[in-house]
Scaffold this motif. Structure first.
Motif, PDB file in Angstrom:
ATOM      1  N   ALA A  88       0.857  -1.187   0.000  1.00  0.00           N
ATOM      2  CA  ALA A  88       0.000   0.000   0.000  1.00  0.00           C
ATOM      3  C   ALA A  88       0.891   1.234   0.000  1.00  0.00           C
ATOM      4  N   ALA A  89       1.194   1.740  -1.175  1.00  0.00           N
ATOM      5  CA  ALA A  89       2.166   2.830  -1.308  1.00  0.00           C
ATOM      6  C   ALA A  89       1.728   4.101  -0.604  1.00  0.00           C
ATOM      7  N   ASP A  90       0.417   4.275  -0.407  1.00  0.00           N
ATOM      8  CA  ASP A  90      -0.065   5.496   0.218  1.00  0.00           C
ATOM      9  C   ASP A  90      -0.081   5.401   1.734  1.00  0.00           C
ATOM     10  N   THR A  91       0.382   4.280   2.288  1.00  0.00           N
ATOM     11  CA  THR A  91       0.432   4.109   3.739  1.00  0.00           C
ATOM     12  C   THR A  91       1.830   4.429   4.234  1.00  0.00           C
ATOM     13  N   PRO A  92       2.013   5.478   5.036  1.00  0.00           N
ATOM     14  CA  PRO A  92       3.359   5.829   5.494  1.00  0.00           C
ATOM     15  C   PRO A  92       3.891   4.830   6.510  1.00  0.00           C
ATOM     16  N   LEU A  93       5.179   4.643   6.502  1.00  0.00           N
ATOM     17  CA  LEU A  93       5.849   3.842   7.521  1.00  0.00           C
ATOM     18  C   LEU A  93       6.056   4.729   8.735  1.00  0.00           C
ATOM     19  N   ARG A  94       5.530   4.323   9.876  1.00  0.00           N
ATOM     20  CA  ARG A  94       5.574   5.158  11.077  1.00  0.00           C
ATOM     21  C   ARG A  94       6.784   4.773  11.918  1.00  0.00           C
ATOM     22  N   LEU A  95       7.714   5.699  12.023  1.00  0.00           N
ATOM     23  CA  LEU A  95       8.981   5.472  12.699  1.00  0.00           C
ATOM     24  C   LEU A  95       9.059   6.317  13.963  1.00  0.00           C
ATOM     25  N   GLY A  96       9.193   5.673  15.108  1.00  0.00           N
ATOM     26  CA  GLY A  96       9.310   6.376  16.380  1.00  0.00           C
ATOM     27  C   GLY A  96      10.744   6.347  16.873  1.00  0.00           C
ATOM     28  N   CYS A  97      11.230   7.452  17.423  1.00  0.00           N
ATOM     29  CA  CYS A  97      12.627   7.558  17.835  1.00  0.00           C
ATOM     30  C   CYS A  97      12.759   8.272  19.179  1.00  0.00           C
ATOM     31  N   ILE A  98      13.811   7.925  19.885  1.00  0.00           N
ATOM     32  CA  ILE A  98      14.291   8.709  21.010  1.00  0.00           C
ATOM     33  C   ILE A  98      15.319   9.695  20.453  1.00  0.00           C
ATOM     34  N   MET A 133       3.718   2.226  22.510  1.00  0.00           N
ATOM     35  CA  MET A 133       3.019   2.594  21.284  1.00  0.00           C
ATOM     36  C   MET A 133       3.379   1.666  20.128  1.00  0.00           C
ATOM     37  N   LEU A 134       4.584   1.095  20.165  1.00  0.00           N
ATOM     38  CA  LEU A 134       4.932   0.080  19.174  1.00  0.00           C
ATOM     39  C   LEU A 134       4.016  -1.127  19.335  1.00  0.00           C
ATOM     40  N   GLY A 135       3.829  -1.570  20.583  1.00  0.00           N
ATOM     41  CA  GLY A 135       2.964  -2.708  20.840  1.00  0.00           C
ATOM     42  C   GLY A 135       1.513  -2.440  20.503  1.00  0.00           C
ATOM     43  N   ALA A 136       1.095  -1.182  20.654  1.00  0.00           N
ATOM     44  CA  ALA A 136      -0.297  -0.818  20.365  1.00  0.00           C
ATOM     45  C   ALA A 136      -0.537  -0.569  18.879  1.00  0.00           C
ATOM     46  N   GLY A 137       0.524  -0.631  18.074  1.00  0.00           N
ATOM     47  CA  GLY A 137       0.363  -0.420  16.638  1.00  0.00           C
ATOM     48  C   GLY A 137       0.433   1.026  16.205  1.00  0.00           C
ATOM     49  N   ARG A 138       0.793   1.922  17.123  1.00  0.00           N
ATOM     50  CA  ARG A 138       0.927   3.333  16.742  1.00  0.00           C
ATOM     51  C   ARG A 138       2.184   3.560  15.907  1.00  0.00           C
ATOM     52  N   TYR A 139       3.234   2.783  16.165  1.00  0.00           N
ATOM     53  CA  TYR A 139       4.460   2.844  15.386  1.00  0.00           C
ATOM     54  C   TYR A 139       4.696   1.496  14.731  1.00  0.00           C
ATOM     55  N   ASP A 140       5.346   1.522  13.568  1.00  0.00           N
ATOM     56  CA  ASP A 140       5.730   0.294  12.893  1.00  0.00           C
ATOM     57  C   ASP A 140       7.132  -0.136  13.305  1.00  0.00           C
ATOM     58  N   LEU A 141       7.992   0.855  13.551  1.00  0.00           N
ATOM     59  CA  LEU A 141       9.382   0.593  13.920  1.00  0.00           C
ATOM     60  C   LEU A 141       9.855   1.684  14.864  1.00  0.00           C
ATOM     61  N   VAL A 142      10.725   1.327  15.811  1.00  0.00           N
ATOM     62  CA  VAL A 142      11.265   2.321  16.740  1.00  0.00           C
ATOM     63  C   VAL A 142      12.769   2.153  16.845  1.00  0.00           C
ATOM     64  N   VAL A 143      13.452   3.255  17.126  1.00  0.00           N
ATOM     65  CA  VAL A 143      14.890   3.274  17.371  1.00  0.00           C
ATOM     66  C   VAL A 143      15.088   3.858  18.763  1.00  0.00           C
ATOM     67  N   TYR A 144      15.832   3.151  19.606  1.00  0.00           N
ATOM     68  CA  TYR A 144      15.949   3.596  20.998  1.00  0.00           C
ATOM     69  C   TYR A 144      17.299   3.187  21.576  1.00  0.00           C
ATOM     70  N   ILE A 269      22.407   0.937  21.007  1.00  0.00           N
ATOM     71  CA  ILE A 269      21.288   1.425  20.199  1.00  0.00           C
ATOM     72  C   ILE A 269      20.626   0.231  19.540  1.00  0.00           C
ATOM     73  N   ARG A 270      19.299   0.194  19.604  1.00  0.00           N
ATOM     74  CA  ARG A 270      18.563  -0.948  19.075  1.00  0.00           C
ATOM     75  C   ARG A 270      17.410  -0.483  18.186  1.00  0.00           C
ATOM     76  N   LEU A 271      17.000  -1.373  17.314  1.00  0.00           N
ATOM     77  CA  LEU A 271      15.796  -1.186  16.508  1.00  0.00           C
ATOM     78  C   LEU A 271      14.812  -2.283  16.893  1.00  0.00           C
ATOM     79  N   ALA A 272      13.537  -1.952  16.899  1.00  0.00           N
ATOM     80  CA  ALA A 272      12.491  -2.950  17.124  1.00  0.00           C
ATOM     81  C   ALA A 272      11.342  -2.636  16.183  1.00  0.00           C
ATOM     82  N   TRP A 273      10.686  -3.672  15.691  1.00  0.00           N
ATOM     83  CA  TRP A 273       9.596  -3.447  14.755  1.00  0.00           C
ATOM     84  C   TRP A 273       8.496  -4.476  14.941  1.00  0.00           C
ATOM     85  N   ASN A 274       7.314  -4.086  14.486  1.00  0.00           N
ATOM     86  CA  ASN A 274       6.171  -4.986  14.487  1.00  0.00           C
ATOM     87  C   ASN A 274       6.289  -5.937  13.310  1.00  0.00           C
TER      88      ASN A 274
END
Length: 319
Positions: A88-98, A133-144, A269-274
């Motif tokens: 789905a090209a119109d769906t943005p990838l949601r990236l959360g960061c510290i 928020m990653l677990g709740a589906g608000r983010y697709d991937l996080v960097v922390y 530094i780690r990455l985690a994703w759904n």
């Protein structure tokens, strides 16, 4: 009753946690409720899936069979969700960061890695909020980040990968500070200083600082907590505080950065994703993008380049 994906997920969580209590905490339910659910699942499968052992619960032969099937089904569903979302090209990838130093170059790197895919970047001050928020589906991937031995618990359905295994925190201080002429600082020499506290307070950083200072023979005075980067640097330049900072941090007017002898405080530094939102291919591309963003900052400080070259075990994993 028919088996549903949530039942398969519960069975897998029990096996991974090794106990009903641990699985219940992961799933956010009470242990009696999970026990009752397991009994209903066992009635459908026709026998016991787990037996109590000396170290918790262990799968029975039937349980091993059900687990193998459950993991395969859940993996296929995760892949289906990630692949359809990627299409789905119109769906943005949601990236959360510290607020990490690599954040400055991360967006440009992800634009190159995922050409044509819109990326929505969000910043949080709390690691706990980020992973929730990653677990709740608000983010697709996080960097922390995590400091010293602290490990951030991650929600079910996510995958984590270490980007930088270790980096030594250093000190930012005024260029006019009496110790600024030294190439390396001893933490004990910083007793009596006013400290700028770390922005994140749930990544193990404050505890690591207090513990390191205690070993050095003093209790740090944690006075300021400022998220605005310019104000943070201005206070340090004025001589009103010192702070821990990543060794890849760029220069700031009126300040200098110095490493600490023995690297008493380190971060990773780690990455985690759904798994249901990010495909394996996307995860690999994002990992490479984050690695590129970090490596672009290694030469910001010569002392870190020397440390980095001497510690290849801390480097991002090769492709």
């Amino acid at each position: 009753m028919q088996l549903e994906l949530r039942h398969l997920h519960a069975v897998c969580q029990i096996a991974e946690a090794g106990s009903l209590g641990g699985a219940a905490r992961r799933l956010g339910v009470s242990q009696p409720a999970l026990s009752a659910q397991l009994r209903r699942i066992e009635r459908v499968t026709g026998g016991e899936l787990f037996v109590r052992g000396r170290h918790g619960v262990e799968p029975t032969p039937l349980g091993e069979y059900v687990l193998a099937k459950a993991r395969r089904v859940l993996s296929e569903m995760d892949a289906l969700g990630a692949e359809t979302r990627a299409m789905a090209a119109d769906t943005p990838l949601r990236l959360g960061c510290i607020l990490l130093v690599l954040l400055d170059g991360l967006l440009a790197q992800t634009d190159l890695a995922l050409a044509g895919r819109e990326i929505a970047l969000y910043q949080e001050d709390s690691v706990t909020a980020l992973v929730r928020m990653l677990g709740a589906g608000r983010y697709d991937l996080v960097v922390y980040g995590e400091v010293n031995d602290h490990e951030v618990p991650l929600p079910a359905g996510t995958v984590a990968r270490t980007l930088v295994g270790k980096e030594p925190f250093c000190i930012r201080m005024s260029e006019h500070h009496p110790l600024a002429a030294r190439e390396v600082l001893d933490l004990a020499d910083l007793a009596g200083e006013q400290w700028m506290t770390l922005v994140e307070d749930d990544d193990g950083g404050p505890e690591a600082l207090v513990a390191a200072c205690a070993k050095a023979g003093f209790v740090p005075s944690l006075r300021y907590r400022i998220t605005d980067r310019k104000m943070h640097h201005d206070l340090i330049a004025a001589g009103r505080a010192i702070s821990l900072t990543q060794p890849t941090a760029p220069p700031a007017a009126g300040t200098v950065m110095r490493p600490l002898f023995g690297a008493p405080i380190t971060g990773r530094i780690r990455l985690a994703w759904n798994r249901s939102a990010v495909s394996a291919r996307q995860a690999e591309l994002l990992y490479r993008a984050a690695a590129g963003a970090y490596l672009a900052n290694v030469d910001n400080n010569p002392f870190h380049r020397l440390w980095w070259d001497a510690h290849p075990e801390a480097h991002p994993a090769p492709e």
